[in-house]
Design an enzyme around this catalytic site. Sequence first.
Site, PDB file in Angstrom:
ATOM      1  N   HIS A 366       0.793  -1.362  -0.029  1.00  0.00           N
ATOM      2  CA  HIS A 366       0.008   0.093   0.023  1.00  0.00           C
ATOM      3  C   HIS A 366       0.995   1.259  -0.047  1.00  0.00           C
ATOM      4  CE1 HIS A 366      -3.670  -2.166   1.782  1.00  0.00           C
ATOM      5  NE2 HIS A 366      -3.290  -2.932   0.382  1.00  0.00           N
ATOM      6  N   ARG A 473      -4.437  -2.709 -16.205  1.00  0.00           N
ATOM      7  CA  ARG A 473      -4.539  -3.790 -15.006  1.00  0.00           C
ATOM      8  C   ARG A 473      -5.509  -3.699 -14.200  1.00  0.00           C
ATOM      9  NH1 ARG A 473       1.327  -2.511 -15.341  1.00  0.00           N
ATOM     10  NH2 ARG A 473       2.406  -4.114 -16.390  1.00  0.00           N
ATOM     11  N   ARG A 509      -7.373  -5.262 -19.585  1.00  0.00           N
ATOM     12  CA  ARG A 509      -7.358  -6.744 -19.387  1.00  0.00           C
ATOM     13  C   ARG A 509      -8.196  -6.993 -18.247  1.00  0.00           C
ATOM     14  NH1 ARG A 509      -1.242  -8.623 -17.632  1.00  0.00           N
ATOM     15  NH2 ARG A 509      -2.003  -7.667 -15.539  1.00  0.00           N
ATOM     16  N   GLU A 609       0.819 -15.071 -23.981  1.00  0.00           N
ATOM     17  CA  GLU A 609       1.701 -15.346 -23.048  1.00  0.00           C
ATOM     18  C   GLU A 609       2.136 -17.028 -22.836  1.00  0.00           C
ATOM     19  OE1 GLU A 609       0.387 -12.786 -19.432  1.00  0.00           O
ATOM     20  OE2 GLU A 609      -1.299 -13.553 -20.348  1.00  0.00           O
ATOM     21  N   ASN A 632       6.763 -10.712 -20.658  1.00  0.00           N
ATOM     22  CA  ASN A 632       7.482 -11.249 -19.352  1.00  0.00           C
ATOM     23  C   ASN A 632       7.266 -12.740 -19.057  1.00  0.00           C
ATOM     24  OD1 ASN A 632       8.011  -8.738 -19.116  1.00  0.00           O
ATOM     25  ND2 ASN A 632       6.726  -8.198 -17.402  1.00  0.00           N
ATOM     26  N   ASP A 633       5.969 -13.070 -19.053  1.00  0.00           N
ATOM     27  CA  ASP A 633       5.432 -14.366 -18.761  1.00  0.00           C
ATOM     28  C   ASP A 633       5.771 -15.559 -20.000  1.00  0.00           C
ATOM     29  OD1 ASP A 633       4.537 -14.596 -16.357  1.00  0.00           O
ATOM     30  OD2 ASP A 633       2.325 -14.015 -16.900  1.00  0.00           O
ATOM     31  N   ARG A 643      11.186 -15.990 -13.780  1.00  0.00           N
ATOM     32  CA  ARG A 643      11.808 -14.744 -13.860  1.00  0.00           C
ATOM     33  C   ARG A 643      12.098 -14.014 -12.495  1.00  0.00           C
ATOM     34  NH1 ARG A 643       6.249 -11.834 -15.977  1.00  0.00           N
ATOM     35  NH2 ARG A 643       5.258 -11.579 -13.915  1.00  0.00           N
ATOM     36  N   CYS A 680       3.390  -6.260 -25.080  1.00  0.00           N
ATOM     37  CA  CYS A 680       3.298  -5.425 -23.598  1.00  0.00           C
ATOM     38  C   CYS A 680       4.008  -6.079 -22.824  1.00  0.00           C
ATOM     39  CB  CYS A 680       1.537  -5.751 -23.159  1.00  0.00           C
ATOM     40  SG  CYS A 680       0.263  -5.071 -23.988  1.00  0.00           S
TER      41      CYS A 680
END
Length: 754
Positions: A366, A473, A509, A609, A632-633, A643, A680
Amino acid sequence: MPLSAATSAREILTGLHGVMAGRGAAQTKLDHVVDLIAEAMGSEVCSIYLLRDSVLELFATHGLNKEAVHVTRLAPGQGLVGTIVSEGRILNLAEASNHPAFAYRPETGEDKFHSFAGVPIIFRERAIGVLAVQHADPRAYADVEIEALQTVAMVLSELIAGARLVDGAERRGGQREGMVRLAGLKLVAGMARGTAVFHQPRVVVEHTVADDPELERSRVISAFRKMREQIEHMTREAEFGTAGEHQEILETYKMFAYDEGWVRRINTAIDSGLTAEAAIERVQQRTRARMQEIDDPLLKERMHDLEDLSNRLMRIVSGRMGTAAQTGLSGDAILIARNLGPAELLEYDRRRLKGVVLEEGSLTAHVTIVARAMGVPVIGRVKDIGHIAGEGDTLLIDGNQGSLVVRPTRTVATSFEGRMAMSQRRRAEFAAIRALPPITKDGLRATLMVNAGLAEDAAQLDLSGADGIGLFRTEFQFLISAALPGRDAQYRLYRQVLEAAGDRPVVFRTVDIGGDKALPYLADASDESENPAMGWRALRLSLDRTALMKAQARALIEAAEGRILRVMFPMISEPWEYEEARALFEAQIEWVKKRKPGPAKIEFGAMLEVPSLAEMLDQLLPRVDFLSIGTNDLTQFLFAADRADPRLALRYDWLSPAILRFLRRISVEANAAGVPVRVCGEMGGRPLEAMALVGIGITNFSITPAAVGPVKAMLRSLDAAAVQAKVAALLAKPPRDMRKTLTDWARRHSVALD
């Protein structure tokens, strides 16, 4: 133990109070203490181990061989007691020898004892020893017994530290001379210079045993009332408005402040004979012990909020409100803390707070989200910063690199200031081309969009010069909420984002939770498998939890009234998953349109992905409006390399011919079908990697806002046809080092690399 935890602890504390108040050497007192605890708990063995000269030493025992006292020694991390100290957690074992860390010490005569329970003796947030009990019979100790041990260990820490029997845990500042470079986790980007200021939220408990429990209880009730008033005021006065995720964070924080279960636990600790301060500390230690056993990072963050409130309550009840925020910052400051709650960060003067360094911290914390909204650079996971830096030391923080320099030399400080100035000049250069399109020298128009997750990101599109949001996201709203966000809350966020974006496209997404993004309020959303990234997450979870996906679909459809709605589904492995998700959305479209106007148009996309989907593009492409590649994935799945594992971080390169060939095949097939392809992920946000992507025919990117300027500058200095010819030749006959080869080519052709 036949008594309750409170009664047992009170009985022991009464005896401890007499031992501590009496005359005699510290060793004699500890010998009396272990006898007292063993008798009160009906334990065959009670032992105290203390940390001296960085080694745990058996200091006193009831039940083990007395000859082993001051002879038996264990290093932190060695044996059961060493594990307790190094990890700061409790061990409760029915059969001690079965634990992998068990180390038998024959001189103690402990071979006849099977069960073992040990708790850390903590002083000022550091384990300085271990209090342990043992029995001959194999059995796990009851919760009430463990709680009594923890309460007694807390009071013992006062005696031990006061007698200076252990290493100087009470002293801050180990290494105080010379420059030190430290590495940490990049949380919020930015560079800053300032003097070290310790947040100092903790109050040292000087008196642990209470004379009048009712007086202590009234002090706690009064402190709770005052703390809640402070939280209410803070929630109303947050400087950057009332909308957005940071406001939801503060509402979650406020919920903890009104948690009656927390109040009851503190009152129970007072019943055991503790003062108000000691009771709060006792419950706080229990929270920390629970955090050691929890793998869920999101639940840990919520427990950090509770710790923040505990610190606040402690300061109120003790009358010591002098944190750095209350006393004020006298100049440019870099704040140092073990961790921070969002409310504590908001108390600081934003004109003088230049950066934050945390011993803990995470990307989803947070405080990280609030700091990003405030524009304050933050690095986390800086180990032992509280002992390396001293109050007033000069610090150089680089949130872009995740690095920190303590007490820099003049040369290092001058170099850092030069990089800061250069960074400012580079930002000025990027600002100068902000309004210019990302067109290559030979006229190829690229598209630069940004990844986002906060409402503020959409409002700042003008500052980045991006073409829109290529990946919003939606799970961020779920991650920072204390309960599942309802359809109305989702609708308000999506509507706010679309309105802030104006005519620029926004690609939403659908929620990507599960795996390492578990939600404590959603049963079964956590994945305890060995490979959570490849487990029950993203679209797999949503298709099983159709009520969740239907609520999100309806919120998106209603929010996009009269506009173009762009939706993409993550983690698709086979085309049937896309078909099911799209059918679910289309059913909600029909439901909404019967009652009110819907979107002007809806475009559906898929995220590639999972490598298996690349083998099914001929089936998928006719049904999608666009395709997004999540590099990334995809990279970790292609290379079977986690990763997040630092041992593999540098082993597999995005410029590997294997990756580039795989992506080129996708690009060629999608272009032939007339389906736009967008990358992305971090790969597209690095100028050299983005250049290579242009070389294989990919010109649409969704990247971080900070990467838009550098990538645009690269594109405007690039001849697309030339790089495409070069990359084609390199992929036909790959060089030994693709990265170096491309870098050399870019320099020879004056391509602007950051």
